[in-house]
Design a protein around this motif. Structure first.
Motif, mmCIF file in Angstrom:
data_model
loop_
_atom_site.group_PDB
_atom_site.id
_atom_site.type_symbol
_atom_site.label_atom_id
_atom_site.label_comp_id
_atom_site.label_asym_id
_atom_site.label_seq_id
_atom_site.Cartn_x
_atom_site.Cartn_y
_atom_site.Cartn_z
ATOM 1 N N ASP A 1 0.811 -1.214 0.000
ATOM 2 C CA ASP A 1 0.000 0.000 0.000
ATOM 3 C C ASP A 1 0.847 1.268 0.000
ATOM 4 O OD1 ASP A 1 0.985 0.152 2.581
ATOM 5 O OD2 ASP A 1 -0.990 0.271 3.540
ATOM 6 N N GLY A 2 2.120 1.132 -0.319
ATOM 7 C CA GLY A 2 3.011 2.287 -0.361
ATOM 8 C C GLY A 2 3.271 2.905 1.007
ATOM 9 N N GLY A 3 2.906 2.202 2.051
ATOM 10 C CA GLY A 3 3.098 2.699 3.411
ATOM 11 C C GLY A 3 1.887 3.422 3.971
ATOM 12 N N ALA A 4 0.794 3.440 3.230
ATOM 13 C CA ALA A 4 -0.406 4.159 3.685
ATOM 14 C C ALA A 4 -0.895 3.652 5.039
ATOM 15 C CB ALA A 4 -1.512 4.057 2.639
ATOM 16 N N SER A 5 -0.851 2.353 5.245
ATOM 17 C CA SER A 5 -1.330 1.804 6.525
ATOM 18 C C SER A 5 -0.430 2.230 7.680
ATOM 19 C CB SER A 5 -1.437 0.274 6.455
ATOM 20 O OG SER A 5 -0.172 -0.285 6.153
ATOM 21 N N VAL A 6 0.845 2.433 7.420
ATOM 22 C CA VAL A 6 1.761 2.919 8.458
ATOM 23 C C VAL A 6 1.394 4.354 8.827
ATOM 24 C CG1 VAL A 6 4.177 3.400 9.033
ATOM 25 C CG2 VAL A 6 3.592 1.364 7.691
ATOM 26 N N TRP A 7 1.128 5.176 7.804
ATOM 27 C CA TRP A 7 0.680 6.550 8.047
ATOM 28 C C TRP A 7 -0.587 6.543 8.895
ATOM 29 C CZ3 TRP A 7 3.092 10.955 7.390
ATOM 30 C CH2 TRP A 7 4.146 11.030 6.489
ATOM 31 N N ALA A 8 -1.551 5.744 8.477
ATOM 32 C CA ALA A 8 -2.840 5.704 9.171
ATOM 33 C C ALA A 8 -2.678 5.243 10.615
ATOM 34 C CB ALA A 8 -3.810 4.800 8.410
ATOM 35 N N ALA A 9 -1.894 4.214 10.832
ATOM 36 C CA ALA A 9 -1.684 3.713 12.195
ATOM 37 C C ALA A 9 -1.013 4.771 13.073
ATOM 38 C CB ALA A 9 -0.841 2.431 12.159
ATOM 39 N N THR A 10 -0.094 5.499 12.503
ATOM 40 C CA THR A 10 0.591 6.560 13.252
ATOM 41 C C THR A 10 -0.377 7.675 13.628
ATOM 42 O OG1 THR A 10 2.655 6.035 12.109
ATOM 43 C CG2 THR A 10 2.524 8.191 13.193
ATOM 44 N N ILE A 11 -1.193 8.098 12.672
ATOM 45 C CA ILE A 11 -2.180 9.140 12.944
ATOM 46 C C ILE A 11 -3.144 8.677 14.039
ATOM 47 C CG2 ILE A 11 -4.138 10.435 11.983
ATOM 48 C CD1 ILE A 11 -2.586 10.242 9.238
ATOM 49 N N ARG A 12 -3.630 7.451 13.924
ATOM 50 C CA ARG A 12 -4.576 6.932 14.922
ATOM 51 C C ARG A 12 -3.935 6.825 16.304
ATOM 52 N NH1 ARG A 12 -6.091 3.492 10.414
ATOM 53 N NH2 ARG A 12 -8.027 4.327 9.574
ATOM 54 N N ALA A 13 -2.669 6.427 16.352
ATOM 55 C CA ALA A 13 -1.977 6.321 17.643
ATOM 56 C C ALA A 13 -1.836 7.696 18.295
ATOM 57 C CB ALA A 13 -0.611 5.672 17.452
ATOM 58 N N ILE A 14 -1.528 8.686 17.503
ATOM 59 C CA ILE A 14 -1.424 10.048 18.041
ATOM 60 C C ILE A 14 -2.783 10.523 18.526
ATOM 61 C CG2 ILE A 14 -0.940 12.464 17.458
ATOM 62 C CD1 ILE A 14 1.204 11.326 15.465
ATOM 63 N N ARG A 15 -3.805 10.311 17.730
ATOM 64 C CA ARG A 15 -5.167 10.722 18.104
ATOM 65 C C ARG A 15 -5.627 10.010 19.383
ATOM 66 N NH1 ARG A 15 -5.788 15.008 15.458
ATOM 67 N NH2 ARG A 15 -6.100 14.951 13.224
ATOM 68 N N HIS A 16 -5.260 8.733 19.526
ATOM 69 C CA HIS A 16 -5.626 7.981 20.723
ATOM 70 C C HIS A 16 -4.946 8.574 21.960
ATOM 71 C CE1 HIS A 16 -6.733 4.614 23.257
ATOM 72 N NE2 HIS A 16 -5.467 4.540 23.633
ATOM 73 N N ARG A 17 -3.694 8.877 21.821
ATOM 74 C CA ARG A 17 -2.905 9.412 22.948
ATOM 75 C C ARG A 17 -3.309 10.848 23.283
ATOM 76 N NH1 ARG A 17 1.717 7.309 25.962
ATOM 77 N NH2 ARG A 17 2.516 9.144 27.004
ATOM 78 N N ASN A 18 -3.513 11.675 22.252
ATOM 79 C CA ASN A 18 -3.889 13.068 22.466
ATOM 80 C C ASN A 18 -4.805 13.505 21.323
ATOM 81 O OD1 ASN A 18 -4.226 15.772 22.847
ATOM 82 N ND2 ASN A 18 -2.063 16.196 23.233
ATOM 83 N N PRO A 19 -6.109 13.408 21.507
ATOM 84 C CA PRO A 19 -7.054 13.710 20.430
ATOM 85 C C PRO A 19 -7.019 15.165 19.968
ATOM 86 C CG PRO A 19 -8.227 13.241 22.481
ATOM 87 C CD PRO A 19 -6.786 12.959 22.730
ATOM 88 N N TYR A 20 -6.372 16.038 20.715
ATOM 89 C CA TYR A 20 -6.341 17.456 20.359
ATOM 90 C C TYR A 20 -5.085 17.863 19.599
ATOM 91 C CZ TYR A 20 -10.108 17.219 23.662
ATOM 92 O OH TYR A 20 -11.264 16.856 24.303
#
Length: 182
Positions: free
Chosen positions: A9-28
């Motif tokens: 997927d060209g790394g798209a899932s890595v990007w998505a997982a990183t974004i979600r992890a950040i949002r989980h830790r600090n949604p703001y």
């Protein structure tokens, strides 16, 4: 980021997982991503967008004529298409250019018109610096007045934010831009 062409997927899932992890830790937390073009595969772009970054950034880097010498695997039209796709999904979009790789003034003007036509929200313009001896040499050093001219031109044709200066890079004033587009 670097292209992750070895991944399906060209790394798209890595990007998505990183974004979600950040949002989980600090949604703001405001999140801007600077991605490759995923070879124009909008399904892969959507994987990143579905994770809800605040700003989607993909750099054109240079004018259309110089794409191949500067960005071996990239294509100008494909990069524009990726940015338009993110915009059509309602995301704030951002791109960047470098001066000093052999571009003509008329080509820079046309590139800025293309960026405005694509409704890209934010543009950064900086001086190209040769990263290694294997890369293109610097063709010229753009003076401060030229960076100011392109900032004024970009704003006058409808680009919402233009950061322009020799040391401007994609992250330049990103915190201020995120407040405007989040």
């Amino acid at each position: 980021s670097v292209a992750r062409d070895e991944l399906a997927d060209g790394g798209a899932s890595v990007w998505a997982a990183t974004i979600r992890a950040i949002r989980h830790r600090n949604p703001y937390t405001a999140i801007e991503v600077l991605t490759p073009d995923f070879k124009g595969n909008t399904t892969h772009v959507d994987v990143v967008l579905d994770a809800r970054p605040d700003i989607f950034n993909h750099n054109l880097e240079t004018v259309e004529r110089l794409q191949k010498p500067v960005r071996v695997q990239a294509r100008y039209d494909r990069s524009r298409s990726v940015l338009r796709h993110a915009k059509s999904r309602g995301y704030g979009t951002k791109t960047g250019l470098m001066l000093g790789v052999g571009e003509e003034q008329s080509e820079v003007a046309q590139t800025l018109r293309d960026i405005a036509a694509d409704q890209t929200d934010i543009l950064t313009i900086g001086q190209y610096l040769q990263p290694t001896p294997k890369h293109l040499p610097v063709s010229r050093w753009a003076p401060p007045e030229e960076f100011q001219h392109w900032k004024e031109f970009g704003l006058s044709i409808g680009i919402g934010v233009v950061e322009s200066g020799a040391l401007v890079r994609s992250s330049y004033h990103a915190d201020e831009q995120s407040r405007k587009y989040t």
